[in-house]
Design a protein around this motif. Sequence first.
Motif, mmCIF file in Angstrom:
data_model
loop_
_atom_site.group_PDB
_atom_site.id
_atom_site.type_symbol
_atom_site.label_atom_id
_atom_site.label_comp_id
_atom_site.label_asym_id
_atom_site.label_seq_id
_atom_site.Cartn_x
_atom_site.Cartn_y
_atom_site.Cartn_z
ATOM 1 N N LYS A 9 -1.037 -5.239 -16.154
ATOM 2 C CA LYS A 9 -1.252 -4.222 -15.117
ATOM 3 C C LYS A 9 -1.137 -4.819 -13.711
ATOM 4 C CE LYS A 9 -4.181 -1.306 -18.046
ATOM 5 N NZ LYS A 9 -5.487 -0.613 -18.195
ATOM 6 N N LEU A 10 -0.139 -5.646 -13.544
ATOM 7 C CA LEU A 10 0.061 -6.326 -12.261
ATOM 8 C C LEU A 10 0.542 -5.323 -11.214
ATOM 9 C CD1 LEU A 10 -0.357 -9.293 -11.582
ATOM 10 C CD2 LEU A 10 2.102 -9.639 -11.846
ATOM 11 N N LYS A 11 -0.078 -5.395 -10.031
ATOM 12 C CA LYS A 11 0.245 -4.437 -8.969
ATOM 13 C C LYS A 11 0.237 -5.139 -7.623
ATOM 14 C CE LYS A 11 -1.323 0.006 -7.009
ATOM 15 N NZ LYS A 11 -2.349 1.094 -7.125
ATOM 16 N N ARG A 12 1.167 -4.712 -6.760
ATOM 17 C CA ARG A 12 1.192 -5.225 -5.391
ATOM 18 C C ARG A 12 1.560 -4.088 -4.436
ATOM 19 N NH1 ARG A 12 -0.488 -9.130 -1.644
ATOM 20 N NH2 ARG A 12 0.440 -8.316 0.255
ATOM 21 N N THR A 13 0.722 -3.892 -3.442
ATOM 22 C CA THR A 13 0.982 -2.883 -2.426
ATOM 23 C C THR A 13 1.049 -3.534 -1.049
ATOM 24 O OG1 THR A 13 -1.385 -2.424 -2.121
ATOM 25 C CG2 THR A 13 -0.196 -1.085 -3.750
ATOM 26 N N PHE A 14 1.821 -2.914 -0.168
ATOM 27 C CA PHE A 14 1.890 -3.287 1.237
ATOM 28 C C PHE A 14 1.525 -2.038 2.032
ATOM 29 C CE2 PHE A 14 4.832 -6.134 -0.923
ATOM 30 C CZ PHE A 14 4.469 -7.371 -0.410
ATOM 31 N N ALA A 19 4.960 -1.929 -4.042
ATOM 32 C CA ALA A 19 6.100 -2.791 -4.337
ATOM 33 C C ALA A 19 6.219 -3.105 -5.825
ATOM 34 C CB ALA A 19 5.987 -4.088 -3.545
ATOM 35 N N ALA A 20 5.094 -3.109 -6.511
ATOM 36 C CA ALA A 20 5.074 -3.360 -7.955
ATOM 37 C C ALA A 20 3.860 -2.664 -8.539
ATOM 38 C CB ALA A 20 5.024 -4.853 -8.245
ATOM 39 N N HIS A 21 4.044 -2.067 -9.708
ATOM 40 C CA HIS A 21 2.952 -1.290 -10.305
ATOM 41 C C HIS A 21 3.022 -1.374 -11.822
ATOM 42 C CE1 HIS A 21 0.027 1.830 -11.037
ATOM 43 N NE2 HIS A 21 0.924 2.543 -11.699
ATOM 44 N N ASP A 22 1.880 -1.694 -12.441
ATOM 45 C CA ASP A 22 1.739 -1.706 -13.893
ATOM 46 C C ASP A 22 2.788 -2.594 -14.567
ATOM 47 O OD1 ASP A 22 0.307 -0.949 -16.155
ATOM 48 O OD2 ASP A 22 1.646 0.730 -16.599
ATOM 49 N N ILE A 23 2.902 -3.847 -14.077
ATOM 50 C CA ILE A 23 3.875 -4.787 -14.629
ATOM 51 C C ILE A 23 3.233 -5.553 -15.779
ATOM 52 C CG2 ILE A 23 5.423 -6.707 -14.139
ATOM 53 C CD1 ILE A 23 6.083 -4.112 -12.656
ATOM 54 N N ASN A 24 3.682 -5.250 -16.986
ATOM 55 C CA ASN A 24 3.177 -5.903 -18.194
ATOM 56 C C ASN A 24 4.340 -6.621 -18.879
ATOM 57 O OD1 ASN A 24 0.340 -4.684 -18.306
ATOM 58 N ND2 ASN A 24 1.621 -2.862 -18.187
ATOM 59 N N ILE A 25 4.329 -7.933 -18.823
ATOM 60 C CA ILE A 25 5.411 -8.733 -19.388
ATOM 61 C C ILE A 25 4.825 -9.919 -20.151
ATOM 62 C CG2 ILE A 25 7.329 -10.303 -18.833
ATOM 63 C CD1 ILE A 25 8.102 -8.541 -16.561
ATOM 64 N N LYS A 26 5.435 -10.237 -21.290
ATOM 65 C CA LYS A 26 5.095 -11.437 -22.038
ATOM 66 C C LYS A 26 6.333 -12.318 -22.134
ATOM 67 C CE LYS A 26 1.505 -9.395 -25.010
ATOM 68 N NZ LYS A 26 1.086 -9.140 -26.424
ATOM 69 N N ILE A 27 6.146 -13.616 -21.908
ATOM 70 C CA ILE A 27 7.233 -14.576 -22.012
ATOM 71 C C ILE A 27 6.808 -15.674 -22.976
ATOM 72 C CG2 ILE A 27 8.731 -16.191 -20.784
ATOM 73 C CD1 ILE A 27 8.231 -14.586 -18.250
ATOM 74 N N THR A 44 11.732 -9.673 -7.273
ATOM 75 C CA THR A 44 11.271 -10.862 -6.565
ATOM 76 C C THR A 44 9.781 -10.800 -6.277
ATOM 77 O OG1 THR A 44 13.471 -11.148 -5.578
ATOM 78 C CG2 THR A 44 11.635 -12.301 -4.527
ATOM 79 N N THR A 45 9.262 -9.605 -6.051
ATOM 80 C CA THR A 45 7.818 -9.448 -5.859
ATOM 81 C C THR A 45 7.072 -9.942 -7.090
ATOM 82 O OG1 THR A 45 8.077 -7.562 -4.376
ATOM 83 C CG2 THR A 45 5.954 -7.782 -5.478
ATOM 84 N N PHE A 46 7.582 -9.606 -8.269
ATOM 85 C CA PHE A 46 6.974 -10.070 -9.517
ATOM 86 C C PHE A 46 6.980 -11.592 -9.590
ATOM 87 C CE2 PHE A 46 8.042 -11.605 -13.834
ATOM 88 C CZ PHE A 46 6.807 -11.400 -14.433
ATOM 89 N N LEU A 54 2.685 -14.865 -3.461
ATOM 90 C CA LEU A 54 2.203 -13.556 -3.035
ATOM 91 C C LEU A 54 1.054 -13.140 -3.952
ATOM 92 C CD1 LEU A 54 2.917 -11.129 -1.088
ATOM 93 C CD2 LEU A 54 4.263 -10.211 -2.983
ATOM 94 N N PRO A 55 -0.135 -12.916 -3.405
ATOM 95 C CA PRO A 55 -1.247 -12.511 -4.269
ATOM 96 C C PRO A 55 -1.089 -11.065 -4.737
ATOM 97 C CG PRO A 55 -1.931 -12.465 -1.977
ATOM 98 C CD PRO A 55 -0.553 -13.050 -1.985
ATOM 99 N N PRO A 56 -1.350 -10.782 -6.005
ATOM 100 C CA PRO A 56 -1.299 -9.397 -6.465
ATOM 101 C C PRO A 56 -2.462 -8.598 -5.905
ATOM 102 C CG PRO A 56 -2.097 -10.822 -8.218
ATOM 103 C CD PRO A 56 -1.684 -11.719 -7.092
ATOM 104 N N SER A 57 -2.260 -7.298 -5.750
ATOM 105 C CA SER A 57 -3.350 -6.429 -5.300
ATOM 106 C C SER A 57 -4.353 -6.213 -6.417
ATOM 107 C CB SER A 57 -2.786 -5.088 -4.818
ATOM 108 O OG SER A 57 -1.877 -5.289 -3.744
ATOM 109 N N SER A 58 -3.863 -6.230 -7.647
ATOM 110 C CA SER A 58 -4.735 -6.108 -8.825
ATOM 111 C C SER A 58 -3.963 -6.561 -10.049
ATOM 112 C CB SER A 58 -5.226 -4.662 -8.999
ATOM 113 O OG SER A 58 -4.130 -3.783 -9.203
#
Length: 260
Positions: A9-14, A19-27, A44-46, A54-58
């Motif tokens: 649930k990675l999120k970044r706002t300005f 800029a990014a919302h609900d990013i769920n990725i496994k590598i 690139t934000t991810f 860049l710190p995530p907002s949540s």
Amino acid sequence: MTVILETRKLKRTFGAVIAAHDINIKISSGEVLGVIGSNGAGKTTFVNMVTGYLPPSSGEILYRGENIVGLPTREITQKGICRSFQIPQLFPELSVLDNVLIALSVADNPRPALFKTAVNPALEKRALALLDRFSIAQHAHREVGVLAQGIRKLVDIAMATVAEPELLFLDEPTSGVSADEKMAFMATLISALKATETAVLFIEHDMEIIETFSPRVVAFYEGTILADGRTEQVLTNDKVREFVIGSEFHRTEATAEEEA
């Protein structure tokens, strides 16, 4: 394969801009993963959030189960997550070998003592072995500034691996590389990274590169993940075709079919 990185649930706002919302990725370890999406889609934000620029907002970023949100970039690098930038970060007036020696010296001694001899035969041997792995040892004594863009990028990426990362992020590795050199460039790059079982996530706009070198693709659109899966499945996804790939890829396919 073992999951080494997971975002939840990675999120970044300005301000009011998401800029990014609900990013769920496994590598997983040793995996090669391609990332596609138009400019501003959140790719690139991810990468910037995972690598500490860049710190995530949540949300959470778990590296081998440890939440690394808030850690300094250098500490994240030391843990095994490295990156290379779209524009090579090199000393153009120095030789290829000198650039790699500097990178190795910094990796070995983050706070080297003044006047301490940094270069020695063992370090130079390691540098030459690294250049050989990336098939650029023949350029060791050439000045970086006179090299072709593809060679400079290989030098830059080789330098990004001096800390022997477990996970490497590449931002548009073929950008600026001539069209007739791209495939050979990527073949050399992927072969060098597979030799050390480094997991690779690379952002790329060239669909031919994605199809050839990325078994799995994540498609970003407007700050969210539109699709994530096997390359052939993602590239034939209706929404990915409409919002990410567009008509340019359709024309490329049609041309290929006509030539066949």
